[in-house]
Design an enzyme around this catalytic site. Structure first.
Site, PDB file in Angstrom:
ATOM      1  N   ARG A 251      17.618 -27.163 -36.286  1.00  0.00           N
ATOM      2  CA  ARG A 251      18.552 -26.159 -35.110  1.00  0.00           C
ATOM      3  C   ARG A 251      17.573 -25.437 -34.727  1.00  0.00           C
ATOM      4  O   ARG A 251      16.466 -24.807 -35.172  1.00  0.00           O
ATOM      5  CB  ARG A 251      19.423 -25.453 -36.129  1.00  0.00           C
ATOM      6  CG  ARG A 251      20.694 -26.090 -36.649  1.00  0.00           C
ATOM      7  CD  ARG A 251      21.781 -26.583 -35.744  1.00  0.00           C
ATOM      8  NE  ARG A 251      22.972 -26.961 -36.204  1.00  0.00           N
ATOM      9  CZ  ARG A 251      23.081 -28.521 -36.640  1.00  0.00           C
ATOM     10  NH1 ARG A 251      22.103 -29.185 -36.442  1.00  0.00           N
ATOM     11  NH2 ARG A 251      24.231 -28.811 -37.232  1.00  0.00           N
TER      12      ARG A 251
ATOM     13  N   GLU B 237      18.589 -24.299 -24.960  1.00  0.00           N
ATOM     14  CA  GLU B 237      18.545 -25.477 -24.337  1.00  0.00           C
ATOM     15  C   GLU B 237      19.173 -25.749 -23.026  1.00  0.00           C
ATOM     16  O   GLU B 237      20.693 -25.353 -23.086  1.00  0.00           O
ATOM     17  CB  GLU B 237      19.044 -26.729 -25.464  1.00  0.00           C
ATOM     18  CG  GLU B 237      18.330 -26.750 -26.573  1.00  0.00           C
ATOM     19  CD  GLU B 237      18.486 -27.641 -27.550  1.00  0.00           C
ATOM     20  OE1 GLU B 237      19.600 -28.573 -27.292  1.00  0.00           O
ATOM     21  OE2 GLU B 237      17.972 -27.911 -28.570  1.00  0.00           O
TER      22      GLU B 237
ATOM     23  N   HIS C 299      15.896 -32.823 -27.792  1.00  0.00           N
ATOM     24  CA  HIS C 299      16.853 -32.947 -28.756  1.00  0.00           C
ATOM     25  C   HIS C 299      17.408 -34.277 -28.653  1.00  0.00           C
ATOM     26  O   HIS C 299      18.565 -34.592 -28.559  1.00  0.00           O
ATOM     27  CB  HIS C 299      18.291 -32.064 -28.232  1.00  0.00           C
ATOM     28  CG  HIS C 299      18.918 -31.545 -29.288  1.00  0.00           C
ATOM     29  ND1 HIS C 299      20.002 -30.429 -29.320  1.00  0.00           N
ATOM     30  CD2 HIS C 299      19.640 -32.321 -30.528  1.00  0.00           C
ATOM     31  CE1 HIS C 299      20.467 -30.157 -30.357  1.00  0.00           C
ATOM     32  NE2 HIS C 299      20.335 -31.480 -31.087  1.00  0.00           N
TER      33      HIS C 299
END
Length: 524
Positions: free
Chosen positions: A230, A259, A278
């Site tokens: 995370r 993000e 990611h």
């Protein structure tokens, strides 16, 4: 009935929905106003991480019965509003495990052999084979923080490289780790000894900026850190500083605090860093797996009211659910308090119900969810709660007892760890109100909410004054000071409600009072 899908899922998932007999609306990359055009008439809604399922949208969806999240995290879904509207929220907690673990190992391998740097240098026309001297993984120490499904899969793969694995997870039974050749250590020891540190914990208040500049300075100068869990677990500015100052040797980061990352993110100009956008769950297999799983779960719920991986609904009988919904909230709250009060790995959980609450199994599952949800990657739901407890070596017990009690109902809980036993009880008043009525044998009447201090102190004059003085000197306002004493008259228990979270130096000042025996800061 209509099913709306607003994020990309696999063709197999789409085909499954098309063959289900329901009307499919497949529209991705929609703005909020575009979603509003479809929302009023849908019965089910499937999303990934891109769509924000807000309170406004849920309230507009008058026919909505179920929301399916193709993946693990449900941060983009308003769970509270969903629950209040009777909407089931489901996820697919196991679908990304292997992909995330493999991506972690790929990052470790790339860091150890400078693969990304040498590739970039080579395509520039250079041949600097002696510049990119790497290190072997054999005999290196991998420190894993968070030993849930993904952390254990990473450990399993790391041992095949001949790495020694040490782990920090205060909620996993040490015996379970020994069976998997993982040595349990404290966080500071892991930080100092590891050649590679890999993070696999959820982002909660206690893990926010778990790694800051002070902790980076505790690491070996030759060590490297990997985060595929995370964003926000490490301070990105501090990481860039540590890399550029040669405090640590390298980092591989797949997730970010914001993000997509902005052009001024300090990590973009940091030395010895590998960044990916990611990609932890971005494999064909993971996308296929979570797509098919969530589509099956949603269809099975619409057809048969089967609640596979339900986040917020423990019962198929909606009548029973509505009747005990406040008890479920109380059990989850007690579980959250127990998690913040207990130290050491949990060995056993006991839940006893009295009076008008007879559904002890459901209450146990709710309690486990509150106890473990914030510390388990993938989260805890009413389907996997027992499995996760068993996986972590936790013994569970629940019962309904018809013994007379001074309340119309009562939920009594006991958590045994390898260092202590903590007891906590609560009851429901009326339809929607609940209270904590007993902590460690001390009776009180406390509404659990906000920032709180739980303290055991010597039952002598002046304690309240000293505590109040320290808080006052630091401009901390006390909302409520609840005190309970026993007949022995030697120890008192206090719950102090505060307007804000205390900084560490204030907690230290309180701990230094001779009269304070134990103190815990909690947040609900």
């Amino acid at each position: 009935m209509k099913i709306l899908v607003t994020d990309p899922i696999s063709n197999s998932g789409i085909k499954l929905l098309q063959n289900s007999g329901f009307e499919l609306i497949y529209e991705t990359n929609l703005e909020k106003n575009d979603i509003l055009k479809f929302i009023e008439s849908i019965d089910a809604w499937i999303v990934r991480s891109g769509t924000q399922v807000t309170k406004e949208l849920i309230n507009k969806a008058q026919n909505l019965r179920v929301i399916g999240r193709a993946g693990v995290g449900v941060d983009n879904i308003d769970i509270i509003t969903s629950t209040s509207k009777g909407v089931v929220v489901m996820n697919t907690p196991d679908g990304n495990t292997i992909s995330a673990a493999e991506h972690t190992i790929a990052m470790i391998c790339s860091l150890s052999r400078n693969i990304h740097f040498s590739h970039i240098d080579l395509v520039k026309g250079n041949w600097n084979r002696h510049t990119f001297l790497g290190v072997e993984l054999r005999d290196k120490i991998l420190g894993i923080i968070g030993l849930g499904r993904i952390g254990l899969e990473v450990a399993h793969r790391a041992t095949s490289f001949g790495m020694k694995v040490i782990g920090y997870d205060p909620y996993v039974n040490e015996k379970i780790l020994k069976e998997k050749n993982i040595t349990a250590v404290e966080l500071d020891q892991l930080t100092k000894e590891s050649d590679f540190v890999s993070l696999h914990v959820p982002l909660i208040e206690s893990t926010k900026y778990l790694f800051d500049y002070d902790r980076f300075k505790m690491m070996k100068k030759t060590s490297r850190i990997i985060n595929v869990a995370r964003g926000g677990l490490l301070n990105e500015t501090d990481l860039a500083k540590a890399l550029n100052s040669n405090i640590i040797a390298g980092a591989a980061i797949d997730v970010f605090e914001n993000e997509p990352i902005k052009k001024n993110n300090p990590l973009l100009n940091a030395k010895n860093i590998l960044l990916t956008p990611h990609l932890g769950a971005s494999t064909l297999e993971a996308k296929e797996g979570v797509s098919i799983s969530i589509c099956k779960q949603v269809v099975n719920y619409l057809k048969n009211e089967e609640m596979g991986n339900a986040i917020n609904m423990p019962l198929a009988d909606m009548g029973v659910l509505k009747r005990i919904s406040t008890y479920i909230k109380l059990a989850e709250t007690i579980g959250s308090i127990q998690r913040q009060l207990s130290s050491g790995a949990v060995k056993a959980i006991y839940v006893d119900c009295y009076g008008s609450i007879e559904e002890s199994k459901t209450i146990l599952l709710s309690f486990i969810r509150g106890l473990l949800n914030d510390i388990v990657d993938g989260g805890v739901n009413f389907i996997n709660a027992n499995f996760i407890a068993k996986e972590r070596g936790i013994k569970t017990s629940h019962s309904y007892k018809n013994k007379e009690i001074p309340f119309s109902n009562l939920i009594m809980t006991k958590v045994e760890t390898d260092t202590e036993t903590v007891t906590l009880s609560g009851c429901v008043y009326g339809k929607n109100l609940y209270r904590i009525v007993d902590i460690m044998g001390f009776e009180l009447d406390m509404k659990p909410e906000g920032n709180m201090l739980f303290m055991q102190n010597k039952d002598v004059p002046g304690v309240i004054g000293k505590v109040g003085s320290i808080l006052g000197e630091n401009k901390v306002n006390i909302g409520e000071y609840l005190l309970s004493r026993t007949s022995k008259n030697d120890i008192a228990y206090a719950v102090v409600k505060l307007d804000c979270k205390l900084e560490s130096h204030i907690i230290e000042s309180l701990q230094n009072l001779d009269e304070i025996l134990k103190i815990h800061q909690l947040k609900l």
